[in-house]
Design a protein around this motif. Structure first.
Motif, PDB file in Angstrom:
ATOM      1  N   GLY A  47      10.550   3.071 -46.154  1.00 42.13           N
ATOM      2  CA  GLY A  47      11.345   3.503 -46.911  1.00 42.13           C
ATOM      3  C   GLY A  47      12.704   3.248 -46.356  1.00 42.13           C
ATOM      4  N   ARG A  48      13.289   3.837 -47.732  1.00 44.87           N
ATOM      5  CA  ARG A  48      14.611   3.087 -47.300  1.00 44.87           C
ATOM      6  C   ARG A  48      15.613   4.756 -46.635  1.00 44.87           C
ATOM      7  NH1 ARG A  48      17.878  -0.652 -50.995  1.00 44.87           N
ATOM      8  NH2 ARG A  48      16.507  -2.289 -51.142  1.00 44.87           N
ATOM      9  N   ARG A  49      16.755   4.528 -45.471  1.00 46.51           N
ATOM     10  CA  ARG A  49      17.181   5.586 -45.125  1.00 46.51           C
ATOM     11  C   ARG A  49      18.822   5.387 -46.043  1.00 46.51           C
ATOM     12  NH1 ARG A  49      14.278   7.636 -39.154  1.00 46.51           N
ATOM     13  NH2 ARG A  49      11.973   8.328 -40.668  1.00 46.51           N
ATOM     14  N   TRP A  50      19.457   6.729 -45.864  1.00 51.42           N
ATOM     15  CA  TRP A  50      20.549   6.373 -45.978  1.00 51.42           C
ATOM     16  C   TRP A  50      21.245   7.076 -44.610  1.00 51.42           C
ATOM     17  CZ3 TRP A  50      17.844   6.841 -50.647  1.00 51.42           C
ATOM     18  CH2 TRP A  50      17.713   5.510 -50.815  1.00 51.42           C
ATOM     19  N   VAL A  51      22.214   7.209 -44.078  1.00 47.28           N
ATOM     20  CA  VAL A  51      22.705   7.907 -43.726  1.00 47.28           C
ATOM     21  C   VAL A  51      24.412   9.139 -43.612  1.00 47.28           C
ATOM     22  CG1 VAL A  51      23.725   9.409 -40.977  1.00 47.28           C
ATOM     23  CG2 VAL A  51      21.949   7.273 -41.146  1.00 47.28           C
ATOM     24  N   GLY A  74      27.008  11.439 -42.352  1.00 45.78           N
ATOM     25  CA  GLY A  74      27.420  12.270 -41.568  1.00 45.78           C
ATOM     26  C   GLY A  74      26.438  12.637 -40.677  1.00 45.78           C
ATOM     27  N   ASN A  75      26.186  13.901 -40.207  1.00 45.20           N
ATOM     28  CA  ASN A  75      24.794  14.445 -39.577  1.00 45.20           C
ATOM     29  C   ASN A  75      23.636  14.413 -39.710  1.00 45.20           C
ATOM     30  OD1 ASN A  75      25.623  16.824 -40.683  1.00 45.20           O
ATOM     31  ND2 ASN A  75      26.046  17.441 -38.946  1.00 45.20           N
ATOM     32  N   ARG A  76      23.297  13.670 -41.664  1.00 45.64           N
ATOM     33  CA  ARG A  76      22.358  14.263 -41.828  1.00 45.64           C
ATOM     34  C   ARG A  76      21.697  13.011 -42.370  1.00 45.64           C
ATOM     35  NH1 ARG A  76      23.188  17.363 -47.434  1.00 45.64           N
ATOM     36  NH2 ARG A  76      24.581  18.865 -46.956  1.00 45.64           N
ATOM     37  N   ILE A  77      20.089  12.396 -42.658  1.00 46.84           N
ATOM     38  CA  ILE A  77      19.409  11.456 -42.542  1.00 46.84           C
ATOM     39  C   ILE A  77      18.969  11.911 -44.208  1.00 46.84           C
ATOM     40  CG2 ILE A  77      17.687   9.804 -42.100  1.00 46.84           C
ATOM     41  CD1 ILE A  77      18.015  10.211 -39.303  1.00 46.84           C
ATOM     42  N   ILE A  78      19.095  11.317 -45.058  1.00 48.00           N
ATOM     43  CA  ILE A  78      18.351  11.157 -46.282  1.00 48.00           C
ATOM     44  C   ILE A  78      17.167  10.092 -46.740  1.00 48.00           C
ATOM     45  CG2 ILE A  78      18.923  11.561 -48.692  1.00 48.00           C
ATOM     46  CD1 ILE A  78      20.442  13.353 -47.302  1.00 48.00           C
ATOM     47  N   VAL A  79      15.645  10.753 -46.804  1.00 47.42           N
ATOM     48  CA  VAL A  79      15.159   9.944 -47.066  1.00 47.42           C
ATOM     49  C   VAL A  79      14.235  10.251 -48.423  1.00 47.42           C
ATOM     50  CG1 VAL A  79      12.298   8.969 -46.173  1.00 47.42           C
ATOM     51  CG2 VAL A  79      14.303   9.982 -44.944  1.00 47.42           C
ATOM     52  N   PRO A  80      14.456   9.403 -49.617  1.00 48.75           N
ATOM     53  CA  PRO A  80      13.993   9.584 -50.708  1.00 48.75           C
ATOM     54  C   PRO A  80      12.576   9.932 -51.287  1.00 48.75           C
ATOM     55  CG  PRO A  80      15.035   7.412 -50.607  1.00 48.75           C
ATOM     56  CD  PRO A  80      15.040   7.860 -49.108  1.00 48.75           C
ATOM     57  N   ARG A  81      12.318  10.333 -51.738  1.00 52.69           N
ATOM     58  CA  ARG A  81      11.227  11.207 -52.151  1.00 52.69           C
ATOM     59  C   ARG A  81      10.285  10.177 -52.850  1.00 52.69           C
ATOM     60  NH1 ARG A  81       9.511  13.076 -56.969  1.00 52.69           N
ATOM     61  NH2 ARG A  81      11.428  13.816 -57.850  1.00 52.69           N
ATOM     62  N   ARG A  82       8.907   9.706 -52.664  1.00 50.91           N
ATOM     63  CA  ARG A  82       8.630   8.868 -53.529  1.00 50.91           C
ATOM     64  C   ARG A  82       7.944   9.177 -55.293  1.00 50.91           C
ATOM     65  NH1 ARG A  82       7.446   3.123 -52.597  1.00 50.91           N
ATOM     66  NH2 ARG A  82       5.655   3.095 -53.131  1.00 50.91           N
ATOM     67  N   LYS A  83       8.404   8.941 -55.993  1.00 47.72           N
ATOM     68  CA  LYS A  83       8.343   9.340 -56.824  1.00 47.72           C
ATOM     69  C   LYS A  83       6.930   8.421 -57.779  1.00 47.72           C
ATOM     70  CE  LYS A  83      13.468   8.844 -58.098  1.00 47.72           C
ATOM     71  NZ  LYS A  83      14.287   8.527 -59.105  1.00 47.72           N
ATOM     72  N   THR A  84       6.185   9.597 -58.561  1.00 49.05           N
ATOM     73  CA  THR A  84       5.109   9.027 -59.749  1.00 49.05           C
ATOM     74  C   THR A  84       5.125   9.786 -60.488  1.00 49.05           C
ATOM     75  OG1 THR A  84       3.457  11.474 -58.323  1.00 49.05           O
ATOM     76  CG2 THR A  84       3.654   8.937 -56.610  1.00 49.05           C
ATOM     77  N   SER A  85       4.243   8.903 -61.329  1.00 47.34           N
ATOM     78  CA  SER A  85       3.593   9.202 -62.745  1.00 47.34           C
ATOM     79  C   SER A  85       2.459   9.528 -63.074  1.00 47.34           C
ATOM     80  CB  SER A  85       4.655   8.031 -63.335  1.00 47.34           C
ATOM     81  OG  SER A  85       4.751   8.936 -65.027  1.00 47.34           O
ATOM     82  N   GLU A  86       2.042  10.247 -64.075  1.00 44.32           N
ATOM     83  CA  GLU A  86       1.163  10.894 -64.540  1.00 44.32           C
ATOM     84  C   GLU A  86       0.614   9.676 -65.306  1.00 44.32           C
ATOM     85  OE1 GLU A  86       3.137  12.798 -67.522  1.00 44.32           O
ATOM     86  OE2 GLU A  86       2.907  12.927 -65.332  1.00 44.32           O
TER      87      GLU A  86
END
Length: 83
Positions: free
Chosen positions: A1-5, A7-19
């Motif tokens: 997946g993609r990562r965004w930085v 400052g000092n944080r690394i953001i990894v978006p969660r995988r979205k799912t639908s029923e």
């Protein structure tokens, strides 16, 4: 997946799912299910927010439009109670 930085944080978006992704066909008569994918103004929520696949989003759009045409859902305010 993609990562965004940021400052000092690394953001990894969660995988979205639908029923809905598990269904072969979306029932257009199930108004309680369909109203979860509409805003208060009656607009269809986009797939980037709901977590649907492109195929499921197209099926959802068709089901909502069918329900609107047979007056289960309103075009303006989203949901008409059947009482």
């Amino acid at each position: 997946g993609r990562r965004w930085v940021y400052g000092n944080r690394i953001i990894v978006p969660r995988r979205k799912t639908s029923e809905l992704n598990k269904l072969d066909e979306i029932p257009y008569k199930d108004v309680e299910l369909l109203k979860n994918y509409l805003t208060e103004r009656g607009r269809i929520i986009p797939r980037r927010i709901t977590g649907n696949t492109a195929r499921t989003q197209r099926m959802l759009t068709d089901a909502i439009k069918r329900a609107r045409n047979i007056a289960l859902l309103s075009f303006g305010q989203g949901y008409i109670s059947q009482d």
